[in-house]
Design an enzyme around this catalytic site. Sequence first.
Site, PDB file in Angstrom:
ATOM      1  N   ASP A  19      -2.594  -9.812   2.218  1.00  0.00           N
ATOM      2  CA  ASP A  19      -1.626 -10.721   1.594  1.00  0.00           C
ATOM      3  C   ASP A  19      -1.669 -10.617   0.060  1.00  0.00           C
ATOM      4  O   ASP A  19      -2.685 -10.222  -0.508  1.00  0.00           O
ATOM      5  CB  ASP A  19      -1.951 -12.160   2.035  1.00  0.00           C
ATOM      6  CG  ASP A  19      -0.763 -13.083   1.884  1.00  0.00           C
ATOM      7  OD1 ASP A  19       0.351 -12.601   1.620  1.00  0.00           O
ATOM      8  OD2 ASP A  19      -0.956 -14.304   2.031  1.00  0.00           O
ATOM      9  N   HIS A  36       3.561  -3.559  -2.709  1.00  0.00           N
ATOM     10  CA  HIS A  36       3.385  -3.041  -1.349  1.00  0.00           C
ATOM     11  C   HIS A  36       2.902  -1.590  -1.387  1.00  0.00           C
ATOM     12  O   HIS A  36       2.068  -1.179  -0.576  1.00  0.00           O
ATOM     13  CB  HIS A  36       4.697  -3.180  -0.557  1.00  0.00           C
ATOM     14  CG  HIS A  36       5.068  -4.619  -0.343  1.00  0.00           C
ATOM     15  ND1 HIS A  36       6.257  -5.161  -0.730  1.00  0.00           N
ATOM     16  CD2 HIS A  36       4.365  -5.655   0.191  1.00  0.00           C
ATOM     17  CE1 HIS A  36       6.284  -6.458  -0.441  1.00  0.00           C
ATOM     18  NE2 HIS A  36       5.137  -6.775   0.128  1.00  0.00           N
ATOM     19  N   LEU A 130     -12.733   6.426  12.461  1.00  0.00           N
ATOM     20  CA  LEU A 130     -12.174   5.067  12.414  1.00  0.00           C
ATOM     21  C   LEU A 130     -10.951   4.940  13.323  1.00  0.00           C
ATOM     22  O   LEU A 130     -10.089   5.815  13.346  1.00  0.00           O
ATOM     23  CB  LEU A 130     -11.760   4.723  10.972  1.00  0.00           C
ATOM     24  CG  LEU A 130     -11.280   3.285  10.815  1.00  0.00           C
ATOM     25  CD1 LEU A 130     -12.458   2.327  10.682  1.00  0.00           C
ATOM     26  CD2 LEU A 130     -10.350   3.132   9.624  1.00  0.00           C
TER      27      LEU A 130
HETATM   28  C1  FPP Z   1       2.311 -10.245   3.019  1.00  0.00           C
HETATM   29  O1  FPP Z   1       3.053 -10.719   1.929  1.00  0.00           O
HETATM   30  C2  FPP Z   1       2.268  -8.783   3.265  1.00  0.00           C
HETATM   31  C3  FPP Z   1       3.220  -8.041   3.942  1.00  0.00           C
HETATM   32  C4  FPP Z   1       4.401  -8.636   4.537  1.00  0.00           C
HETATM   33  C5  FPP Z   1       3.144  -6.582   4.122  1.00  0.00           C
HETATM   34  C6  FPP Z   1       1.937  -5.865   3.701  1.00  0.00           C
HETATM   35  C7  FPP Z   1       2.258  -4.418   3.648  1.00  0.00           C
HETATM   36  C8  FPP Z   1       1.609  -3.510   2.902  1.00  0.00           C
HETATM   37  C9  FPP Z   1       0.419  -3.817   2.101  1.00  0.00           C
HETATM   38  C10 FPP Z   1       2.079  -2.104   2.788  1.00  0.00           C
HETATM   39  C11 FPP Z   1       2.539  -1.438   3.992  1.00  0.00           C
HETATM   40  C12 FPP Z   1       1.488  -1.115   4.977  1.00  0.00           C
HETATM   41  C13 FPP Z   1       1.231   0.110   5.412  1.00  0.00           C
HETATM   42  C14 FPP Z   1       0.338   0.300   6.583  1.00  0.00           C
HETATM   43  C15 FPP Z   1       1.834   1.301   4.806  1.00  0.00           C
HETATM   44  P1  FPP Z   1       3.289  -9.965   0.554  1.00  0.00           P
HETATM   45  O2  FPP Z   1       2.070  -9.258   0.190  1.00  0.00           O
HETATM   46  O3  FPP Z   1       4.546  -9.191   0.729  1.00  0.00           O
HETATM   47  O4  FPP Z   1       3.680 -10.893  -0.631  1.00  0.00           O
HETATM   48  P2  FPP Z   1       3.188 -12.233  -1.239  1.00  0.00           P
HETATM   49  O5  FPP Z   1       2.537 -11.931  -2.542  1.00  0.00           O
HETATM   50  O6  FPP Z   1       4.473 -12.960  -1.428  1.00  0.00           O
HETATM   51  O7  FPP Z   1       2.267 -12.887  -0.259  1.00  0.00           O
END
Ligand code: FPP
Length: 239
Positions: A19, A36, A130
């Site tokens: 998160d 992300h 893993l």
């Molecule tokens: C939660 O909120 C996180 C997500 C919805 C997605 C997490 C995805 C990734 C880290 C990248 C993709 C994964 C792979 C396996 C390639 P948030 O982090 O979008 O935002 P917030 O700061 O608003 O909580």
Amino acid sequence: MKEENNNYNVPLHVAIIMDGNGRWAVNKGKKRQAGHKQGSKTLETICKQAYDLGIRYITTYAFSTENWSRPKEEVDNLMNLLRHYLKTSLKNAIKDNMRVRVIGDKTGLDDDIIESINKLEEGSKNNTGLQLQIALNYGGRDEIVRMTQKILSDYENNKIEINDINIDMISKYMDTADIPDPDLLIRTSGEMRLSNFLLWQIAYTEFYFVEKHWPDFNIEDLKDAIAYYNKTDRRYGGV
Ligand code: FPP
């Protein structure tokens, strides 16, 4: 299940709610998608380091059944990042002897993404390092609904009887069929909730919450989480 490693109990299976990627980026004056992208790099690094520490399974939340309600641009960007990750992962999985599986409702994903998942799962299925599970279009409640549908369908087709239904049997109908339940769940970014992640599997999992946003999570944080896990006394309802 715990594994002895230099007198230290290392959790065999760690679940991760990655998160705070969006907030990490915004705090740096960047677009949420930059967070992300950095988060996906952090996951790659942590997977390698986790194996060296003795962790054998990681299950991570990449896109939930609820994430479709985010703005279209963010959903498209996340899907494109996942497209890229799934395509490049096979090379990394082979190099690192990592087995990658996707849990969640694949039928709700675009055809090219399903094809990349199938290639990645097939191409890495004999790897013995893993075991990485990526939750994609995943929701714990949705998984329970799909499990119930599968059981009822097998019942209708006379493959099972009502008395066959028990905890072990239900576990085998979940997306995580042959994967042990998580020993430790880590959630970054300060929120203390499950957000519909692994509801069935997490019955006796220890929880570790850390303030840091996921892109900044590093091996020292992982070691802190393992140290916390070592202080817990897992009694599974016993004394
Ligand atoms: C939660 O909120 C996180 C997500 C919805 C997605 C997490 C995805 C990734 C880290 C990248 C993709 C994964 C792979 C396996 C390639 P948030 O982090 O979008 O935002 P917030 O700061 O608003 O909580």
